[in-house]
Design an enzyme around this catalytic site. Structure first.
Site, short mmCIF file in Angstrom:
data_model
loop_
_atom_site.label_atom_id
_atom_site.label_comp_id
_atom_site.label_asym_id
_atom_site.label_seq_id
_atom_site.Cartn_x
_atom_site.Cartn_y
_atom_site.Cartn_z
N ASN A 1 0.82 -1.22 0.00
CA ASN A 1 0.00 0.00 0.00
C ASN A 1 0.85 1.26 0.00
O ASN A 1 0.36 2.35 0.32
CB ASN A 1 -0.92 0.03 1.22
CG ASN A 1 -1.91 -1.11 1.26
OD1 ASN A 1 -1.89 -1.93 2.17
ND2 ASN A 1 -2.78 -1.19 0.28
N ASN B 1 -2.51 -8.49 -1.93
CA ASN B 1 -3.42 -8.43 -3.07
C ASN B 1 -3.26 -7.17 -3.92
O ASN B 1 -3.74 -7.12 -5.05
CB ASN B 1 -4.89 -8.56 -2.61
CG ASN B 1 -5.28 -7.51 -1.60
OD1 ASN B 1 -4.60 -7.32 -0.59
ND2 ASN B 1 -6.37 -6.80 -1.85
N HIS B 2 -2.56 -6.14 -3.41
CA HIS B 2 -2.34 -4.92 -4.20
C HIS B 2 -0.95 -4.86 -4.82
O HIS B 2 -0.56 -3.80 -5.32
CB HIS B 2 -2.56 -3.68 -3.33
CG HIS B 2 -3.99 -3.43 -2.96
ND1 HIS B 2 -4.96 -3.13 -3.88
CD2 HIS B 2 -4.61 -3.47 -1.75
CE1 HIS B 2 -6.13 -2.97 -3.27
NE2 HIS B 2 -5.94 -3.18 -1.98
N HIS C 1 -1.05 -12.73 4.23
CA HIS C 1 -1.84 -11.55 3.90
C HIS C 1 -3.27 -12.02 3.69
O HIS C 1 -3.61 -12.58 2.64
CB HIS C 1 -1.28 -10.90 2.63
CG HIS C 1 -1.73 -9.50 2.39
ND1 HIS C 1 -1.17 -8.42 3.02
CD2 HIS C 1 -2.71 -9.00 1.60
CE1 HIS C 1 -1.75 -7.32 2.61
NE2 HIS C 1 -2.71 -7.64 1.75
N HIS D 1 -2.78 -7.14 6.09
CA HIS D 1 -3.94 -6.82 5.26
C HIS D 1 -5.04 -6.10 6.02
O HIS D 1 -5.72 -5.25 5.45
CB HIS D 1 -4.51 -8.09 4.61
CG HIS D 1 -5.74 -7.83 3.77
ND1 HIS D 1 -5.70 -7.09 2.60
CD2 HIS D 1 -7.03 -8.21 3.93
CE1 HIS D 1 -6.92 -7.04 2.07
NE2 HIS D 1 -7.75 -7.69 2.86
N HIS E 1 -4.77 -4.08 8.65
CA HIS E 1 -4.30 -2.73 9.00
C HIS E 1 -4.60 -2.32 10.44
O HIS E 1 -4.39 -1.17 10.81
CB HIS E 1 -4.90 -1.66 8.06
CG HIS E 1 -4.51 -1.82 6.63
ND1 HIS E 1 -4.86 -0.89 5.66
CD2 HIS E 1 -3.80 -2.77 5.99
CE1 HIS E 1 -4.38 -1.28 4.49
NE2 HIS E 1 -3.75 -2.43 4.67
#
Length: 269
Positions: A40, A67-68, A152, A177, A179
């Site tokens: 992120n 996933n990002h 994650h 993931h 946060h």
């Protein structure tokens, strides 16, 4: 061996906070290795070459993702050549990059494995089978002096299952993931340290690190007016500190939260 794992670094506020806090953490905790989740880091979505180089320059040794990881398309060429950046190991065969790697540190060798959960997430290959392959190929105490697994994932049950799956075979299993740092730091019976989520390096006057106006509008009015953007206030650096013994298993685990709104006392050696 002393290892620090930092949760998802979100945007420039997270990057700035890590830049400011990491030198003190490296010195006070006598760190052998620093791992950070960087998926992120670029405006909240993905990772770029410039930001990866910024992370390495500030003292991060390994960047894991989730996933990002592919949101910034330039990372395809970077991750194919840079073995200090990992993407989840359970992506299909042929995906650029790697999901695990062995790193040499002053205190010994560390295998870092990055996988992504499947519950409420994208449909990927089995993360447990992916971790099993890596642990079998490079066993703790034989192929590696320490092993860290970043799972994650969205579901706490899947993260905890991974921790128990690795118990006695990894030094640390830590979730990313979500946060939000969890309060369940522990060492399992077999000697593997575990925390369900490391949290994020982000401004916590937010919705999981993002400016709260847009998420609130989407929740309350079901309307989307703009892209999410990182909250711009002072960020807290959140992570997990783990110390391993001669056999590579954990002897202690401490949550780390410094700066911003969630700060706490640093672990003392």
């Amino acid at each position: 061996m002393n290892i620090l794992f930092l949760g998802d670094i979100i945007g420039k506020p997270g990057r700035d906070a890590v830049h400011d806090q990491l030198p003190r953490l490296r010195a006070s905790l006598n760190l052998d290795l620093v791992i950070a989740n960087g998926e992120n880091a670029a405006g909240g979505f993905g990772l770029t070459r410039a930001i990866a180089e910024e992370f390495f320059a500030m003292g991060i040794d390994v960047i894991s993702t989730g996933n990002h990881w592919a949101d910034q398309k330039e990372i395809y060429g970077v991750i194919a050549a840079e073995d200090r950046i990992l993407r989840p190991a359970n992506y299909p065969k042929g995906t650029p990059g790697r999901g695990a790697n062995l790193y040499q540190t002053p205190g010994g060798s560390v295998l870092v494995v990055n996988v992504m959960g499947r519950v409420f997430m994208d449909a990927l290959d089995d993360p447990f089978a992916a971790v099993e392959r890596e642990l079998s190929a490079c066993p703790l105490g034989e192929g590696a002096d320490a092993i860290v697994v970043d799972i994650h994932a969205e579901a706490t049950s899947e993260k905890m299952a991974m921790g128990h799956f690795c118990d006695g075979r990894a030094s640390l299993v830590v979730g990313t993931h979500q946060h939000v740092p969890t309060g369940d730091a522990q060492i399992f019976p077999g000697g593997t340290a575990f925390q369900c989520d490391a949290g994020a390096c982000a401004d916590y006057d937010s919705v999981i690190g993002m400016d709260k106006a847009e998420p609130l509008q989407r929740f309350t009015r079901k309307l989307s007016s703009q892209r999410f953007s990182p909250a711009a206030g002072p960020a807290t650096v959140c992570g997990v500190f783990v110390q391993t013994g001669a056999n590579g298993l954990a002897t202690r685990i401490d949550p780390v939260r410094v700066g911003g709104r969630l700060k706490q006392a640093l672990p003392q050696l």
